[in-house]
Design an enzyme around this catalytic site. Structure first.
Site, PDB file in Angstrom:
ATOM      1  N   CYS A  70     138.204  68.351  83.775  1.00 36.87           N
ATOM      2  CA  CYS A  70     137.457  67.212  83.984  1.00 36.87           C
ATOM      3  C   CYS A  70     136.270  67.477  84.841  1.00 36.87           C
ATOM      4  CB  CYS A  70     138.403  66.267  84.682  1.00 36.87           C
ATOM      5  SG  CYS A  70     137.552  64.803  85.098  1.00 36.87           S
ATOM      6  N   CYS A  74     136.929  64.599  91.993  1.00 33.63           N
ATOM      7  CA  CYS A  74     138.085  64.086  93.120  1.00 33.63           C
ATOM      8  C   CYS A  74     138.476  65.069  93.742  1.00 33.63           C
ATOM      9  CB  CYS A  74     139.005  63.252  92.277  1.00 33.63           C
ATOM     10  SG  CYS A  74     138.352  62.183  90.809  1.00 33.63           S
ATOM     11  N   CYS A  77     142.210  66.096  93.304  1.00 38.21           N
ATOM     12  CA  CYS A  77     142.845  66.545  91.625  1.00 38.21           C
ATOM     13  C   CYS A  77     142.687  67.752  91.108  1.00 38.21           C
ATOM     14  CB  CYS A  77     142.120  65.540  90.777  1.00 38.21           C
ATOM     15  SG  CYS A  77     142.780  65.415  89.062  1.00 38.21           S
ATOM     16  N   CYS A 114     153.272  55.788  79.829  1.00 33.77           N
ATOM     17  CA  CYS A 114     151.684  55.824  80.538  1.00 33.77           C
ATOM     18  C   CYS A 114     151.025  57.208  79.878  1.00 33.77           C
ATOM     19  CB  CYS A 114     151.846  55.741  81.852  1.00 33.77           C
ATOM     20  SG  CYS A 114     150.021  55.842  82.580  1.00 33.77           S
ATOM     21  N   CYS A 145     150.787  52.032  78.621  1.00 27.71           N
ATOM     22  CA  CYS A 145     149.770  52.068  79.545  1.00 27.71           C
ATOM     23  C   CYS A 145     148.954  53.313  79.497  1.00 27.71           C
ATOM     24  CB  CYS A 145     150.330  52.260  81.084  1.00 27.71           C
ATOM     25  SG  CYS A 145     149.364  52.314  82.374  1.00 27.71           S
ATOM     26  N   ARG A 277     154.674  50.657  92.760  1.00 25.85           N
ATOM     27  CA  ARG A 277     155.046  51.871  92.181  1.00 25.85           C
ATOM     28  C   ARG A 277     155.129  52.940  93.076  1.00 25.85           C
ATOM     29  NH1 ARG A 277     152.414  52.321  87.604  1.00 25.85           N
ATOM     30  NH2 ARG A 277     153.825  50.678  86.781  1.00 25.85           N
TER      31      ARG A 277
HETATM   32  N1  SAM Z   1     140.910  60.633  84.800  1.00 23.81           N
HETATM   33  C1  SAM Z   1     141.503  59.163  85.065  1.00 23.81           C
HETATM   34  C2  SAM Z   1     141.054  58.550  86.383  1.00 23.81           C
HETATM   35  O1  SAM Z   1     140.758  59.330  87.278  1.00 23.81           O
HETATM   36  O2  SAM Z   1     141.101  57.467  86.399  1.00 23.81           O
HETATM   37  C3  SAM Z   1     143.150  59.091  84.777  1.00 23.81           C
HETATM   38  C4  SAM Z   1     143.949  60.473  85.548  1.00 23.81           C
HETATM   39  S1  SAM Z   1     143.895  60.341  87.204  1.00 23.81           S
HETATM   40  C5  SAM Z   1     144.718  62.008  87.309  1.00 23.81           C
HETATM   41  C6  SAM Z   1     144.841  59.099  87.910  1.00 23.81           C
HETATM   42  C7  SAM Z   1     145.278  59.109  89.417  1.00 23.81           C
HETATM   43  O3  SAM Z   1     146.308  60.167  89.867  1.00 23.81           O
HETATM   44  C8  SAM Z   1     144.264  59.169  90.288  1.00 23.81           C
HETATM   45  O4  SAM Z   1     143.488  58.175  90.430  1.00 23.81           O
HETATM   46  C9  SAM Z   1     144.917  59.385  91.692  1.00 23.81           C
HETATM   47  O5  SAM Z   1     145.226  58.428  92.367  1.00 23.81           O
HETATM   48  C10 SAM Z   1     146.339  60.124  91.193  1.00 23.81           C
HETATM   49  N2  SAM Z   1     146.337  61.737  91.606  1.00 23.81           N
HETATM   50  C11 SAM Z   1     145.615  62.761  91.000  1.00 23.81           C
HETATM   51  N3  SAM Z   1     145.951  63.711  91.759  1.00 23.81           N
HETATM   52  C12 SAM Z   1     146.842  63.639  92.776  1.00 23.81           C
HETATM   53  C13 SAM Z   1     147.247  64.109  93.781  1.00 23.81           C
HETATM   54  N4  SAM Z   1     146.935  65.500  93.893  1.00 23.81           N
HETATM   55  N5  SAM Z   1     148.133  63.673  94.774  1.00 23.81           N
HETATM   56  C14 SAM Z   1     148.426  62.225  94.513  1.00 23.81           C
HETATM   57  N6  SAM Z   1     147.786  61.343  93.387  1.00 23.81           N
HETATM   58  C15 SAM Z   1     146.896  62.094  92.637  1.00 23.81           C
HETATM   59  C1  DTB Z   2     148.708  56.833  89.289  1.00 28.10           C
HETATM   60  O1  DTB Z   2     148.373  56.216  90.124  1.00 28.10           O
HETATM   61  N1  DTB Z   2     149.546  57.965  89.569  1.00 28.10           N
HETATM   62  C2  DTB Z   2     149.775  58.772  88.172  1.00 28.10           C
HETATM   63  C3  DTB Z   2     149.159  57.885  87.283  1.00 28.10           C
HETATM   64  N2  DTB Z   2     148.542  56.965  88.253  1.00 28.10           N
HETATM   65  C4  DTB Z   2     148.404  58.329  86.191  1.00 28.10           C
HETATM   66  C5  DTB Z   2     149.181  60.231  88.277  1.00 28.10           C
HETATM   67  C6  DTB Z   2     149.812  60.904  89.503  1.00 28.10           C
HETATM   68  C7  DTB Z   2     149.018  62.279  89.378  1.00 28.10           C
HETATM   69  C8  DTB Z   2     149.649  63.185  90.421  1.00 28.10           C
HETATM   70  C9  DTB Z   2     149.103  64.579  90.276  1.00 28.10           C
HETATM   71  C10 DTB Z   2     149.327  65.448  88.927  1.00 28.10           C
HETATM   72  O2  DTB Z   2     150.353  65.209  88.397  1.00 28.10           O
HETATM   73  O3  DTB Z   2     148.297  66.071  88.079  1.00 28.10           O
HETATM   74 FE1  SF4 Z   3     139.198  63.650  86.538  1.00 30.75          FE
HETATM   75 FE2  SF4 Z   3     141.174  64.009  88.134  1.00 30.75          FE
HETATM   76 FE3  SF4 Z   3     139.177  62.473  88.952  1.00 30.75          FE
HETATM   77 FE4  SF4 Z   3     140.776  61.572  86.775  1.00 30.75          FE
HETATM   78  S1  SF4 Z   3     141.396  61.935  88.998  1.00 30.75           S
HETATM   79  S2  SF4 Z   3     138.422  61.562  87.112  1.00 30.75           S
HETATM   80  S3  SF4 Z   3     141.301  63.547  85.903  1.00 30.75           S
HETATM   81  S4  SF4 Z   3     138.980  64.791  88.555  1.00 30.75           S
END
Ligand code: SAM
Ligand code: DTB
Ligand code: SF4
Length: 339
Positions: A70, A74, A77, A114, A145, A277
């Site tokens: 990506c 973030c 992430c 989802c 979702c 959730r």
């Molecule tokens: N790329 C899309 C976005 O950013 O909306 C969708 C996927 S993103 C992985 C969805 C959510 O996962 C993020 O908004 C964040 O709240 C959660 N998330 C990602 N990495 C995480 C982590 N290491 N710990 C907790 N939550 C995480």
């Molecule tokens: C959300 O708020 N939590 C989920 C879902 N929306 C998509 C994702 C959590 C991702 C946690 C980090 C991972 O597994 O990569």
């Molecule tokens: Fe990309 Fe992860 Fe940010 Fe979603 S949360 S926009 S997958 S870097």
């Protein structure tokens, strides 16, 4: 004074969720957080029972349909291309692979499926492929979702027309803390996509992450922002940061678990009809804190051994936990309470 006579109550039972919907002030939300722990739990449980059948928990299964690579930054992430994590980037899964996973989720008892993609925003040709996935998953009788990043209005419309029930797009934290974690987009970008989703009549799944180093005040501001969306989201995922090696937040100090429970309770009280959730980080919370989260009003979990790239409790362990706590799974999405 006899042993049965009491003096004035130790705690004033205030503030309560107002009967009529009004905007939540920061002071009101902060006052909820500040309540003595048991009083907060009591109010959250009381609110919960007003709006949901006792012990009903929704099971949502996640599938990463496109992992890693990506372009966003973030800080939490593991899927951001710029960080050196163990995540291997993949291309978009085939329709058949997605439908197999959805069938397995349904067979295991999930209510909602989802699909998550590590995109800043999808291209129109990506949306066309996801449309076919949504149609296929819907046909299995699952609630759908998707979380695909930022959307244009026309893309939101295509997803809605395909039968998408919910779009997940998180505000993640307070507006003032946001730039500490993400610089490649801003808060207004998130609000714009949420509006496009609302404009086409889709339900909103919007929450965030706690434990990223934000202050209590910033958690208050984040929850107030969610609760003051008009209408507030139908689903509110509250993630506990999973500190992943290679991301900027890998060494983030752990949040006090009771502060996490308080956040769930405040979300429940301020968004009484929402599915709150318990999302990422559940494995690390352990049984006792999860049980407190259910008491605080959480009524949905991600179900299945894997989230997107990080682990989740084994499905069998979750079934045992629900049984042990006397919780039941939500039988049908038809009973979903709408805001
Ligand atoms: N790329 C899309 C976005 O950013 O909306 C969708 C996927 S993103 C992985 C969805 C959510 O996962 C993020 O908004 C964040 O709240 C959660 N998330 C990602 N990495 C995480 C982590 N290491 N710990 C907790 N939550 C995480
Ligand atoms: C959300 O708020 N939590 C989920 C879902 N929306 C998509 C994702 C959590 C991702 C946690 C980090 C991972 O597994 O990569
Ligand atoms: Fe990309 Fe992860 Fe940010 Fe979603 S949360 S926009 S997958 S870097």
């Amino acid at each position: 004074m006899s042993a049965h006579q009491t003096t004035a109550p130790l705690v004033q039972v205030k503030p309560r969720a107002p009967a009529v919907r009004v905007a939540w002030t920061l002071e009101q939300v902060a006052a909820l957080y500040d309540l003595p722990f048991n009083e907060l739990m009591f109010q959250a449980q009381e609110t919960h029972r007003q709006y949901f059948p006792e012990g009903d928990v929704e099971l949502a299964t996640l599938l990463s349909i496109k992992t890693g690579g990506c372009p966003e930054d973030c800080g939490y992430c593991p899927q951001a291309a710029r960080y050196h994590t163990d995540v291997k980037a993949t291309k978009l899964l085939d329709l058949e692979e997605v439908l197999e996973a959805a069938k397995a989720a349904k067979a295991a008892g999930s209510n909602r499926f989802c699909m998550g993609a590590a995109w800043r925003e999808p291209k129109d040709r990506d949306v066309e492929k996801v449309v076919e996935m949504i149609k296929g998953v819907k046909a299995l009788g699952l609630e759908t979702c998707a979380t695909l990043g930022m959307l244009e209005p026309s893309q939101a419309k295509s997803l809605k027309d395909a039968g998408l029930d919910f779009y997940n797009h998180n505000l993640d934290t307070s507006e003032d803390f946001y730039p500490n974690v993400i610089q490649t987009r801003n808060y207004q970008d998130r609000l714009d996509t949420l509006q496009h989703v609302r404009d086409v009549g889709m339900s909103v799944c919007c929450g965030g992450i706690v434990g990223m180093g934000e202050s209590r005040e910033q958690r208050v501001s984040f929850i107030a922002r969610l609760a003051n969306l008009e209408p507030y989201p139908e689903s509110v995922p509250i993630n506990h940061l999973v500190p992943v090696a290679g991301t900027p937040l890998e060494s983030q100090a752990k949040l006090d678990p009771l502060e996490f429970v308080r956040t769930i309770a405040v979300a429940r009280i301020t968004m009484p009809r929402a599915r709150v959730r318990l999302s990422a980080g559940r494995q690390e919370l352990g049984k006792a804190i999860q049980a407190m989260c259910f008491q605080a009003g959480a009524n949905s979990i991600f179900y299945g051994d894997q989230l997107l790239t990080t682990g989740n409790p084994e499905a069998e362990a979750d079934r045992q936990l629900l049984t042990e706590l006397g919780l039941k799974t939500k039988e049908s999405c038809k009973t979903e309470v709408r805001v």
